[in-house]
Design a protein around this motif. Structure first.
Motif, mmCIF file in Angstrom:
data_model
loop_
_atom_site.group_PDB
_atom_site.id
_atom_site.type_symbol
_atom_site.label_atom_id
_atom_site.label_comp_id
_atom_site.label_asym_id
_atom_site.label_seq_id
_atom_site.Cartn_x
_atom_site.Cartn_y
_atom_site.Cartn_z
ATOM 1 N N PRO A 107 49.570 -49.578 4.227
ATOM 2 C CA PRO A 107 48.929 -48.812 3.151
ATOM 3 C C PRO A 107 48.043 -47.666 3.598
ATOM 4 O O PRO A 107 47.974 -46.643 2.923
ATOM 5 N N SER A 108 47.363 -47.790 4.731
ATOM 6 C CA SER A 108 46.436 -46.727 5.127
ATOM 7 C C SER A 108 47.152 -45.416 5.420
ATOM 8 O O SER A 108 46.547 -44.340 5.352
ATOM 9 N N VAL A 126 43.107 -53.928 0.732
ATOM 10 C CA VAL A 126 43.420 -54.062 2.152
ATOM 11 C C VAL A 126 42.327 -53.329 2.908
ATOM 12 O O VAL A 126 42.091 -52.133 2.674
ATOM 13 N N ASN A 127 41.627 -54.062 3.773
ATOM 14 C CA ASN A 127 40.512 -53.487 4.537
ATOM 15 C C ASN A 127 39.499 -52.792 3.633
ATOM 16 O O ASN A 127 38.954 -51.733 3.969
ATOM 17 N N GLY A 128 39.252 -53.404 2.479
ATOM 18 C CA GLY A 128 38.228 -52.892 1.581
ATOM 19 C C GLY A 128 38.647 -51.761 0.677
ATOM 20 O O GLY A 128 37.829 -51.249 -0.091
ATOM 21 N N HIS A 129 39.908 -51.340 0.730
ATOM 22 C CA HIS A 129 40.386 -50.239 -0.096
ATOM 23 C C HIS A 129 41.400 -50.733 -1.125
ATOM 24 O O HIS A 129 42.245 -51.581 -0.821
ATOM 25 N N SER A 173 44.406 -36.858 1.880
ATOM 26 C CA SER A 173 45.726 -36.495 1.375
ATOM 27 C C SER A 173 46.727 -36.645 2.500
ATOM 28 O O SER A 173 46.378 -36.719 3.669
ATOM 29 N N SER A 174 48.034 -36.654 2.144
ATOM 30 C CA SER A 174 49.061 -36.792 3.163
ATOM 31 C C SER A 174 49.271 -35.496 3.923
ATOM 32 O O SER A 174 49.949 -35.466 4.935
ATOM 33 N N ALA A 226 51.527 -39.679 8.042
ATOM 34 C CA ALA A 226 50.180 -39.799 8.581
ATOM 35 C C ALA A 226 49.159 -39.667 7.472
ATOM 36 O O ALA A 226 49.386 -39.042 6.461
ATOM 37 N N GLY A 227 48.014 -40.235 7.712
ATOM 38 C CA GLY A 227 46.937 -40.123 6.737
ATOM 39 C C GLY A 227 46.058 -41.354 6.756
ATOM 40 O O GLY A 227 46.362 -42.336 7.405
#
Length: 441
Positions: free
Chosen positions: A121-122, A147-150, A31-32, A25-26
């Motif tokens: 990636p998110s 990806v999605n602006g990141h 941070s993770s 998750a994250g």
């Protein structure tokens, strides 16, 4: 330049394996281990990392790419880099390992929208937004790996672009004094060359993957107008007139005998020698094609014999196709020390060690302050310059990457029509998009 390989297929297998992987998750910028936003730190590249071991996954083709970087980083920081070479096909086998729960700290990865999306990636990757090296790289590079602006990809090598490598002597003998200014002029030149008894183009349908480049360069202008984004939203299809028309144009070229007679069985590795010998006038390929020519000819010979120009339907727009050796990704592992160590390794490669890396690799620098070393062929420099105005390829801009090339190779071999190629590819695209939960499918 070192030999480079573009990730080319096994899209369905890759997608299926990744959907089985348990991604942590994250969100980008978090941070993770926490749900709230945190400030990403970028450790000093030379800071001590005694007792820290980072795992780096690489393909067989990129296996030696980072050896000198690793050696220098370990000596400087005291860290240990555990390099794991994943056997071919990397783009299938790496996701399969991820699906078992294995997770590296870093990995080489094709930094395109479709391939990055497969890694979710998110939630699974560290965001590299604000990385200190980004501002030092050329503006064209700064726009990639998103990806999605990141930012999720750290570019270490210049991405390939599609363009035409041509034999200057063959052009001269055919009375061609300047490169074509659009695709119609290219076809007219091809007919002049054919009349002289030389194959205008060298295909390599025996390897399948080179077939996809012809429709893609014909779609460069459409790509700049959002074609692949519309396809990714299911607002336009491969079966619609734009893409179908490009496939039909490619089939017409095959039917007109504009390719080498053994196109159906010929291989990519044969295309370099064929061009250098003048057995074919042109090869449409990635910038990395220069590496193939360098395996049999020195830079002086290439500069003397071979030219390059970008081509598109209406002009001279190049098409960008980042490859598997272009960038690295950093995974969220749940271990803050290792995650920081991964960011530090990337800083070391792209800041401290980058001048030495470029020199040893004999490649074009992607940082203006770091000079490109001597010995890089002029065609590579020209192709790299074209990246600034390049259109995005299907691999770069589309949400997923179907086996377009397999279907096109079948068409070259006479077993599929353009309509069947586009229909089959659309079905594959929709299936992959559905598997990833992309809206509109």
């Amino acid at each position: 330049m070192k030999t480079r390989r573009l990730f080319r297929g096994a899209a369905a297998a890759t997608c299926g394996a990744l959907l089985l992987a348990g991604c942590s998750a994250g969100n980008p910028g978090t941070s993770s281990a926490t749900a709230g936003p945190v400030t990403t730190t970028w450790p000093d590249p030379g800071a001590g990392l005694q007792g820290v071991t980072l795992t780096l996954w690489m393909s067989t083709q990129t296996a030696a790419m980072a050896d000198n970087v690793i050696k220098s980083f370990e000596a400087k920081t005291g860290a240990k880099i555990n390099k794991v070479v994943i056997p071919d096909v990397y783009e299938t086998n790496a996701p399969t390992k991820l699906a078992t729960g294995a997770k590296p700290d870093l990995a080489t990865w094709q930094p395109t929208g479709s391939m990055l999306a497969l890694l979710k990636p998110s939630t699974a990757l560290q965001s590299l937004d604000g990385a200190p090296w980004l501002a030092k790289q050329t503006p064209a590079i700064q726009k990639l790996g998103l990806v999605n602006g990141h930012h999720y990809a750290a570019f270490v090598n210049v991405p390939s672009v599609l363009g035409v490598f041509y034999n200057k002597s063959v052009f001269q003998k055919a009375g061609i004094t300047s490169p074509p200014k659009n695709f119609n002029e290219l076809l007219a030149d091809a007919q002049k060359i054919k009349a002289k008894g030389v194959a205008p183009f060298f295909g390599a349908a025996g390897d399948q993957w080179p077939t996809q480049w012809w429709p893609q360069v014909l779609l460069a202008e459409a790509s700049k107008k959002g074609l692949w984004e519309r396809v990714s939203q299911n607002k336009e299809k491969f079966t619609d007139p734009e893409i179908l028309g490009a496939v039909r144009q490619f089939q017409d070229m095959v039917k007109q005998g504009l390719f080498n007679k053994d196109d159906k069985t010929s291989k990519y590795t044969e295309s370099g020698p064929a061009l250098l010998k003048g057995e074919a006038a042109m090869v449409l390929q990635l910038t990395s094609f220069a590496s193939l020519m360098q395996s049999t000819a020195d830079t002086a010979t290439i500069d003397r014999e071979i030219g390059w120009f970008p081509i598109s339907k209406d002009g001279n727009i190049a098409t960008s196709v980042p490859g598997g050796d272009n960038a690295l990704v950093a995974f969220k592992t749940g271990d803050p020390k290792r995650e920081a160590g991964a960011r530090q390794f990337l800083r070391f490669w792209l800041e401290t060690y980058y001048p030495d890396y470029v020199k040893a690799a004999g490649t074009v620098s992607i940082e203006p302050a770091v000079p490109t070393p001597p010995g890089v062929p002029e065609v590579v420099k020209q192709a790299t310059a074209a990246l600034d105005d390049a259109a995005g390829s299907m691999q770069q801009n589309a949400a997923v990457n179907p086996d377009f090339y397999v279907n096109l190779a079948n068409m070259v071999n006479g077993t599929m029509t353009p309509e069947q190629v586009t229909s089959t590819t659309q079905s594959q695209f929709a299936q992959l998009a559905q598997a990833l939960g992309i809206q509109g499918f």
